[in-house]
Design an enzyme around this catalytic site. Structure first.
Site, mmCIF file in Angstrom:
data_model
loop_
_atom_site.group_PDB
_atom_site.id
_atom_site.type_symbol
_atom_site.label_atom_id
_atom_site.label_comp_id
_atom_site.label_asym_id
_atom_site.label_seq_id
_atom_site.Cartn_x
_atom_site.Cartn_y
_atom_site.Cartn_z
ATOM 1 N N ASN A 7 0.877 -1.161 0.000
ATOM 2 C CA ASN A 7 0.000 0.000 0.000
ATOM 3 C C ASN A 7 0.921 1.219 0.000
ATOM 4 O O ASN A 7 1.380 1.663 1.046
ATOM 5 C CB ASN A 7 -0.884 -0.049 1.247
ATOM 6 C CG ASN A 7 -1.827 1.130 1.359
ATOM 7 O OD1 ASN A 7 -1.735 2.084 0.581
ATOM 8 N ND2 ASN A 7 -2.713 1.083 2.334
ATOM 9 N N ARG A 89 -2.263 -1.739 -3.862
ATOM 10 C CA ARG A 89 -3.341 -0.755 -3.832
ATOM 11 C C ARG A 89 -3.115 0.225 -4.977
ATOM 12 O O ARG A 89 -2.015 0.778 -5.104
ATOM 13 C CB ARG A 89 -3.306 -0.007 -2.507
ATOM 14 C CG ARG A 89 -4.286 1.129 -2.491
ATOM 15 C CD ARG A 89 -4.049 2.044 -1.340
ATOM 16 N NE ARG A 89 -4.966 3.154 -1.401
ATOM 17 C CZ ARG A 89 -4.883 4.210 -0.633
ATOM 18 N NH1 ARG A 89 -3.924 4.306 0.274
ATOM 19 N NH2 ARG A 89 -5.753 5.179 -0.747
ATOM 20 N N HIS A 177 -10.826 5.634 -1.469
ATOM 21 C CA HIS A 177 -10.839 4.946 -0.162
ATOM 22 C C HIS A 177 -11.843 3.788 -0.162
ATOM 23 O O HIS A 177 -12.307 3.369 0.898
ATOM 24 C CB HIS A 177 -11.245 5.898 0.993
ATOM 25 C CG HIS A 177 -10.206 6.903 1.359
ATOM 26 N ND1 HIS A 177 -10.528 8.171 1.761
ATOM 27 C CD2 HIS A 177 -8.868 6.823 1.406
ATOM 28 C CE1 HIS A 177 -9.418 8.846 2.028
ATOM 29 N NE2 HIS A 177 -8.400 8.038 1.818
ATOM 30 N N ARG A 238 -5.279 18.841 1.490
ATOM 31 C CA ARG A 238 -6.220 19.077 0.388
ATOM 32 C C ARG A 238 -7.442 19.852 0.880
ATOM 33 O O ARG A 238 -7.916 19.623 1.983
ATOM 34 C CB ARG A 238 -6.656 17.743 -0.223
ATOM 35 C CG ARG A 238 -5.641 17.143 -1.160
ATOM 36 C CD ARG A 238 -6.000 15.732 -1.576
ATOM 37 N NE ARG A 238 -5.306 14.742 -0.770
ATOM 38 C CZ ARG A 238 -5.616 13.453 -0.719
ATOM 39 N NH1 ARG A 238 -6.620 13.002 -1.442
ATOM 40 N NH2 ARG A 238 -4.940 12.619 0.038
ATOM 41 N N GLU A 384 -6.999 -1.894 5.090
ATOM 42 C CA GLU A 384 -6.983 -1.906 3.624
ATOM 43 C C GLU A 384 -6.141 -3.056 3.082
ATOM 44 O O GLU A 384 -6.510 -3.697 2.109
ATOM 45 C CB GLU A 384 -6.445 -0.569 3.102
ATOM 46 C CG GLU A 384 -7.445 0.565 3.266
ATOM 47 C CD GLU A 384 -6.816 1.923 3.082
ATOM 48 O OE1 GLU A 384 -5.927 2.287 3.883
ATOM 49 O OE2 GLU A 384 -7.203 2.627 2.139
#
Ligand code: ADP
Length: 598
Positions: A7, A89, A177, A238, A384
């Site tokens: 990831n 990922r 996500h 962001r 994840e």
């Protein structure tokens, strides 16, 4: 099966190794090693290893590439061998990649082409792929996309109201996500002891990147990130939502170029833009010390998240549970409280002590709502990497990563009789005559027929299926129920307690019995097929039937595993008509198997 997962983010690399024990299903998957690198700089980086959080040590790697290259050595030192596949990922998979995908040259090219849509993420993901292919040229490499989970979003959620030719050029919302939202939604359903397909959930992934996702009845129906991972919540660096009109203003009035504006929105906005720090811990510390900018940033952050909760509850027409995950969601009780403040009107209220006492680890998912409130609130770590490993394992077990195709058998109304019923209907000691063999070994349709008699009408010529059973069971469709005037429940075969009564009529007499059901749609699956695709008895899956003009996806299809079953799906005539079936049809069991609670 042993799978290594990478990831790779813009500034960190996490990796993990996962095993499925021989003969086990995906739910038995266990992590056997994990590590992470972050805070890269001229002097090296931080490295954590081991299954517990592990201690932080300094490692000499100054960038992502050199850290990735060091992973094989680290695994060897930890005694990890026998890796069979590598899962990566990938942030942006566009509209095409709906499930784990083998990384062929063609697929890599398509991912490269999507880089402008995820400029911070896809290049880092691809770097890890490149290095892993160099290091393990013989291992299959797979991609799992952040966008895939959201490809179920309806057109009204993904379409920007912009000119047609922009939309034709591919402008639309995707959402990110996805792997995290999918995992925590499943985890929340497990923790609540409910089926995911019965729940309306909002998941808040609050890390350096942050997004909200509305999960209705098992599917993502909307999420806060858009065509790029810039839309939505306030993030570390962001901006999240801004008025698109500011582009023109900044360009005309301040003379800024597109790249400058975009860079600022990606890298110098969010918490960083508001306070100078992108790290919520710093921001919270400064707010506590009285810094007005930090206090405002926290207020904006919480307010934006709260607005999305309201919006998604409205989009779903209700809310059963809210889930917090990601570094901030998991670790900041004060942010969780601020986000939930004022939502009592919709049955959402935190319990102060439970919120303060959250302890995660060992896949805990504690509930922190006030006692007696309607909406459950859960906190859970995201996983994840585990989810990526599961999806890769599932794709590998399904040949060529393609959807498994299952023959569909349409069951018309029929009865299974006990000896008692045969005696009453055909005469004492009568033996039915097996006429046609069925595809399930040892099962047959008898030459004899019976009549079903209900308060509103009769249905003649109803098939009898053998062999005999201990209890008589009568399987009809909903439409038959109207013809007979009896409301039959949808039940799994054999679950007959409390089912309505029906009268059967045969040549020698009549037989009154309970046991009238509409059979729940199900797949008979032999153990070898079940093991190959990682399903167990009692799991439920989605099956898509593509028929001319009237295709349909059936949700909640029950898997029934027996050693020598002929693998096929059974639906009734109403379901077959709804899907427009005529002649032989196969269903596609999508990679979205809904795993049973463990
Ligand atoms: P990523 O999106 O890079 O995986 P994480 O999920 O690790 O990021 O989240 C990082 C964010 O979590 C940072 O803003 C960090 O400050 C915040 N965070 C971590 N621990 C805490 C804490 N105890 N209190 C508040 N924020 C925290």
């Amino acid at each position: 099966m042993r799978i290594l997962v990478f990831n790779a983010g813009s500034s960190s690399l996490k990796f993990g190794v996962y095993d499925i024990p021989r003969g086990g299903g995906l739910v038995q998957m266990q992590q056997c090693f994990k590590g992470s690198f972050d805070r890269f700089g001229a002097g090296g980086c931080d490295y954590r290893a081991g299954l517990d959080e592990g201690t932080v040590t300094r490692a000499p790697y100054t960038d992502l590439a050199s850290a990735t290259q060091a992973v094989p050595d680290m695994l060897a030192r930890a005694g990890i061998t026998g890796i069979e596949a590598v899962g990566h990922r990938i942030a942006h998979g566009g509209a095409e990649f709906t499930a784990a995908t083998a990384l062929s040259a063609e697929v890599l090219e398509k991912i490269h082409a999507l880089t402008p849509l995820a400029p911070l993420h896809n290049p880092a993901n691809l770097k890890a792929v490149e290095i892993a292919r160099d290091v393990w040229p013989d291992l299959p490499q797979w991609a799992v996309f952040d966008t895939s989970f959201h490809l179920t979003n309806p057109a009204r959620a993904v379409t920007y109201a912009v000119p047609q030719h922009w939309r034709d050029a591919g402008l639309r919302r995707f959402g990110f996500h996805g792997t995290s939202h999918k995992y925590v939604a499943q985890r929340a359903a497990e923790a609540l002891g409910r089926e995911l397909r019965d729940l309306r959930l909002i998941s808040l992934h609050l890390g350096n990147g942050a997004s909200a996702c509305a999960v209705a009845l098992g599917e993502s129906i909307d999420s806060s990130m858009g065509m790029t991972p810039l839309e939505g919540l306030v993030m570390g660096t962001r901006s999240g939502d801004v008025d698109p009109g500011l582009f023109g203003y900044l360009s005309r009035q301040m003379g800024l170029g597109i790249t400058e504006i975009e860079d600022a929105l990606y890298r110098d906005s969010g918490l960083k833009g508001l306070t100078g720090s992108s790290d919520m811990r710093d921001v919270e510390d400064r707010a506590a010390a009285g810094d007005a900018d930090a206090q405002l940033a926290i207020n904006i952050y919480a307010y934006r998240a709260r607005k999305y909760i309201g919006a998604y509850a409205a989009a779903m027409g209700g809310l059963d549970a809210l889930i917090f995950t990601g570094g901030i969601g998991e670790n900041s009780p004060s942010m969780r409280r601020r986000i939930c403040d004022g939502l009592e009107f919709m049955g959402l209220k935190l319990d102060h002590d439970r919120n303060m006492a959250v302890e995660l680890g060992a896949h805990a998912a504690p509930q922190i709502q006030a006692y007696g409130t309607r909406v459950n609130v859960l906190v859970t770590e995201t996983a994840e990497q585990l989810m990526i490993a599961r999806e890769v394992a599932q794709a590998i077990r399904t040949p060529q990563g393609e959807a498994l195709r299952i023959p569909i058998a349409v069951s018309a109304r029929h009865v299974h009789l006990s000896q008692c019923a045969v005696d009453a209907l055909f005469g004492p000691g009568y033996e039915l005559t097996p006429d046609k063999p069925l595809r399930q070994k040892g099962h047959w349709a008898a030459r004899e027929r019976v009549v079903l008699h209900g308060p509103k009408g009769e249905i003649a010529n109803v098939a009898i299926l053998g062999p005999l059973r201990d209890r008589t069971q009568v399987e009809i469709s909903r439409t038959d129920g109207f013809a007979l005037g009896i409301d039959a429940p949808v039940r799994q075969s054999g679950a007959l307690d409390g089912t309505p009564h029906i009268r059967l009529i045969g040549p020698a007499g009549q037989y009154d019995t309970n046991g009238l059901i509409i059979a729940a749609r199900h797949i008979h699956m032999n153990s070898a097929d079940a093991q190959q695709i990682g399903l167990s008895d009692g799991d439920t899956v989605n099956v898509t039937l593509t028929t001319s003009g009237r295709g349909l996806t059936f949700g909640g299809v029950l898997i029934r595993v027996t050693d020598n079953a002929f693998t096929e799906m059974h639906i009734d005539t109403d379901e077959a008509n709804a899907a427009g079936i005529s002649g032989a049809v196969e269903g596609e069991l999508s990679g979205e198997a809904v795993l049973r609670s463990t």
